[in-house]
Design a protein around this motif. Structure first.
Motif, PDB file in Angstrom:
ATOM      1  N   ARG A  14       0.684  -1.269  -0.008  1.00 38.04           N
ATOM      2  CA  ARG A  14       0.067  -0.082  -0.028  1.00 38.04           C
ATOM      3  C   ARG A  14       0.815   1.276  -0.128  1.00 38.04           C
ATOM      4  NH1 ARG A  14      -3.042  -3.116   4.360  1.00 38.04           N
ATOM      5  NH2 ARG A  14      -1.472  -1.879   5.300  1.00 38.04           N
ATOM      6  N   LEU A  15       2.100   1.013  -0.161  1.00 37.40           N
ATOM      7  CA  LEU A  15       3.058   2.369  -0.163  1.00 37.40           C
ATOM      8  C   LEU A  15       2.765   3.279  -1.076  1.00 37.40           C
ATOM      9  CD1 LEU A  15       6.492   0.979   1.002  1.00 37.40           C
ATOM     10  CD2 LEU A  15       4.858   2.408   2.103  1.00 37.40           C
ATOM     11  N   SER A  16       2.698   4.586  -1.039  1.00 41.23           N
ATOM     12  CA  SER A  16       2.894   5.528  -2.061  1.00 41.23           C
ATOM     13  C   SER A  16       4.488   5.978  -2.305  1.00 41.23           C
ATOM     14  CB  SER A  16       1.960   6.694  -1.894  1.00 41.23           C
ATOM     15  OG  SER A  16       0.612   6.387  -1.903  1.00 41.23           O
ATOM     16  N   PRO A  17       4.552   6.274  -3.587  1.00 43.76           N
ATOM     17  CA  PRO A  17       6.217   6.513  -3.972  1.00 43.76           C
ATOM     18  C   PRO A  17       6.223   8.176  -3.181  1.00 43.76           C
ATOM     19  CG  PRO A  17       4.879   7.061  -5.759  1.00 43.76           C
ATOM     20  CD  PRO A  17       3.803   6.259  -4.976  1.00 43.76           C
ATOM     21  N   GLU A  55       7.143  10.681   2.620  1.00 40.28           N
ATOM     22  CA  GLU A  55       8.342  10.204   3.109  1.00 40.28           C
ATOM     23  C   GLU A  55       8.057   8.729   3.782  1.00 40.28           C
ATOM     24  OE1 GLU A  55      11.363  13.501   4.096  1.00 40.28           O
ATOM     25  OE2 GLU A  55       9.629  13.618   5.379  1.00 40.28           O
ATOM     26  N   LEU A  56       9.118   7.761   3.642  1.00 40.06           N
ATOM     27  CA  LEU A  56       9.097   6.510   3.816  1.00 40.06           C
ATOM     28  C   LEU A  56       9.779   6.448   5.248  1.00 40.06           C
ATOM     29  CD1 LEU A  56       9.870   4.541   0.631  1.00 40.06           C
ATOM     30  CD2 LEU A  56       7.619   5.249   1.549  1.00 40.06           C
ATOM     31  N   ALA A  57       9.148   5.832   6.185  1.00 36.85           N
ATOM     32  CA  ALA A  57       9.689   5.380   7.373  1.00 36.85           C
ATOM     33  C   ALA A  57       9.159   3.860   7.561  1.00 36.85           C
ATOM     34  CB  ALA A  57       9.383   6.121   8.466  1.00 36.85           C
ATOM     35  N   THR A  58       9.879   3.252   8.539  1.00 33.59           N
ATOM     36  CA  THR A  58       9.375   2.111   9.139  1.00 33.59           C
ATOM     37  C   THR A  58       8.419   2.255  10.249  1.00 33.59           C
ATOM     38  OG1 THR A  58      11.181   1.869  10.947  1.00 33.59           O
ATOM     39  CG2 THR A  58      11.604   0.652   8.903  1.00 33.59           C
ATOM     40  N   GLY A  59       7.358   1.242  10.131  1.00 32.85           N
ATOM     41  CA  GLY A  59       6.154   1.650  11.252  1.00 32.85           C
ATOM     42  C   GLY A  59       6.761   1.819  12.670  1.00 32.85           C
ATOM     43  N   SER A  60       7.786   1.164  13.056  1.00 35.05           N
ATOM     44  CA  SER A  60       8.342   1.207  14.377  1.00 35.05           C
ATOM     45  C   SER A  60       8.934   2.694  14.646  1.00 35.05           C
ATOM     46  CB  SER A  60       9.380   0.173  14.590  1.00 35.05           C
ATOM     47  OG  SER A  60      10.536   0.356  13.800  1.00 35.05           O
ATOM     48  N   THR A  61       9.273   3.252  13.630  1.00 35.65           N
ATOM     49  CA  THR A  61       9.763   4.655  13.830  1.00 35.65           C
ATOM     50  C   THR A  61       8.841   5.888  13.557  1.00 35.65           C
ATOM     51  OG1 THR A  61      10.500   4.696  11.611  1.00 35.65           O
ATOM     52  CG2 THR A  61      12.359   4.174  13.024  1.00 35.65           C
ATOM     53  N   SER A  62       7.648   5.213  13.256  1.00 40.57           N
ATOM     54  CA  SER A  62       6.612   6.165  12.946  1.00 40.57           C
ATOM     55  C   SER A  62       5.299   6.287  13.538  1.00 40.57           C
ATOM     56  CB  SER A  62       6.143   6.348  11.422  1.00 40.57           C
ATOM     57  OG  SER A  62       5.428   5.144  11.374  1.00 40.57           O
ATOM     58  N   LEU A  63       5.112   5.237  14.323  1.00 41.48           N
ATOM     59  CA  LEU A  63       3.942   5.028  15.147  1.00 41.48           C
ATOM     60  C   LEU A  63       3.824   5.717  16.864  1.00 41.48           C
ATOM     61  CD1 LEU A  63       2.964   1.660  13.914  1.00 41.48           C
ATOM     62  CD2 LEU A  63       2.055   3.743  13.202  1.00 41.48           C
ATOM     63  N   VAL A  72       4.871   8.369   5.584  1.00 38.08           N
ATOM     64  CA  VAL A  72       4.728   9.432   6.713  1.00 38.08           C
ATOM     65  C   VAL A  72       4.366  10.771   6.277  1.00 38.08           C
ATOM     66  CG1 VAL A  72       5.694   8.031   8.474  1.00 38.08           C
ATOM     67  CG2 VAL A  72       6.837   9.510   7.312  1.00 38.08           C
ATOM     68  N   GLY A  73       4.646  11.817   7.019  1.00 37.54           N
ATOM     69  CA  GLY A  73       4.396  13.193   6.418  1.00 37.54           C
ATOM     70  C   GLY A  73       5.479  13.711   5.463  1.00 37.54           C
ATOM     71  N   SER A  74       5.845  14.908   5.713  1.00 37.93           N
ATOM     72  CA  SER A  74       6.613  15.687   4.899  1.00 37.93           C
ATOM     73  C   SER A  74       7.779  16.518   5.600  1.00 37.93           C
ATOM     74  CB  SER A  74       5.797  16.746   3.918  1.00 37.93           C
ATOM     75  OG  SER A  74       4.608  16.216   3.439  1.00 37.93           O
ATOM     76  N   THR A  75       8.890  16.741   4.768  1.00 38.43           N
ATOM     77  CA  THR A  75       9.997  17.646   5.089  1.00 38.43           C
ATOM     78  C   THR A  75       9.926  18.647   4.299  1.00 38.43           C
ATOM     79  OG1 THR A  75      10.933  15.620   6.254  1.00 38.43           O
ATOM     80  CG2 THR A  75      12.233  17.720   5.627  1.00 38.43           C
ATOM     81  N   GLU A 122       6.797  17.233   9.403  1.00 39.49           N
ATOM     82  CA  GLU A 122       5.289  16.973   9.808  1.00 39.49           C
ATOM     83  C   GLU A 122       5.124  15.570   9.761  1.00 39.49           C
ATOM     84  OE1 GLU A 122       1.011  18.302   8.010  1.00 39.49           O
ATOM     85  OE2 GLU A 122       2.239  17.415   6.436  1.00 39.49           O
ATOM     86  N   GLY A 123       5.120  14.983  10.916  1.00 40.16           N
ATOM     87  CA  GLY A 123       4.958  13.601  11.243  1.00 40.16           C
ATOM     88  C   GLY A 123       3.917  12.892  10.321  1.00 40.16           C
ATOM     89  N   ASP A 124       2.936  13.445  10.132  1.00 37.72           N
ATOM     90  CA  ASP A 124       1.552  12.645   9.441  1.00 37.72           C
ATOM     91  C   ASP A 124       1.022  13.855   8.973  1.00 37.72           C
ATOM     92  OD1 ASP A 124       1.838   9.817  10.179  1.00 37.72           O
ATOM     93  OD2 ASP A 124       1.159  10.436  12.147  1.00 37.72           O
ATOM     94  N   PRO A 125       0.445  13.540   7.649  1.00 38.77           N
ATOM     95  CA  PRO A 125      -0.298  14.836   6.975  1.00 38.77           C
ATOM     96  C   PRO A 125      -1.390  15.285   8.024  1.00 38.77           C
ATOM     97  CG  PRO A 125      -0.277  12.749   5.627  1.00 38.77           C
ATOM     98  CD  PRO A 125       0.348  12.454   6.931  1.00 38.77           C
TER      99      PRO A 125
END
Length: 186
Positions: free
Chosen positions: A18-21, A55-63, A110-113, A149-152
């Motif tokens: 389900r990842l978006s680029p 941006e891509l991150a592992t779930g453990s670093t984003s949740l 996850v969010g944006s930079t 931004e952590g999450d949109p």
């Protein structure tokens, strides 16, 4: 529980269909000035902005939460052995809540930079006839902002000045020497 020892556990990382680029927009503008009145002098400046989304991150670093996994039982692999002292059934899942043996993880969006920065430099080449060319330089980079931004939709936090690697100012002073020799071959 307070006082419990948290063991080191293996983390099993998997893909996520389900990842978006990740997407980014990059903007830059700059100028270089070499005055004829001072041969060998070079002045330059550049501004750039990078915006990254999804941006891509592992779930453990984003949740967030405990080890980044928020207590979500989907991320835990437990030993199903029920013979250990104190084994209990989890009332939410109906599964045996045995000891943790590993953690599941996968990549998520996850969010944006947004990064804004200015780079500037000055260099001077001093040619000599017998010893080659000496170059002296000074380069400075100033991070104007490093917003994440952590999450949109959660809002941006500017990290300039809050984290050592984003303290806002970097510089480099250098010198170099190059000798070029040539020979006529007939």
């Amino acid at each position: 529980r307070p006082g419990d020892v948290i063991p080191q556990l293996p983390i099993i990382t998997s893909g996520n269909p389900r990842l978006s680029p990740e997407e980014s927009d990059n903007w830059s503008a700059g100028a270089v000035y070499t005055p004829k009145q001072v041969p060998g002098l070079r002045l330059e400046a550049q501004w750039f902005q990078i915006k990254r989304r999804n941006e891509l991150a592992t779930g453990s670093t984003s949740l967030g939460g405990n080890n980044g996994l928020s207590g979500d039982p989907r991320f835990y692999i437990r030993d199903p052995y029920d013979g250990y002292p104190g084994a209990k059934v989890d009332p939410k899942t109906g599964e045996l809540a045995g000891p943790l043996t590993s953690l599941l993880d996968s990549y998520v969006n996850v969010g944006s930079t947004i990064v804004d920065s200015i780079d500037a430099g000055i260099s001077y080449e001093l040619p000599t006839t017998s010893a080659g060319t000496w170059t002296f330089s000074l380069e400075v980079s100033k991070a104007l902002s490093f917003r994440q931004e952590g999450d949109p939709g959660t809002g941006y936090v500017d990290l300039v000045g809050t984290v050592t690697s984003f303290d806002g100012l970097r510089n480099l002073i250098g010198r170099g020497w190059v000798t070029v020799r040539s020979r006529n071959v007939s």
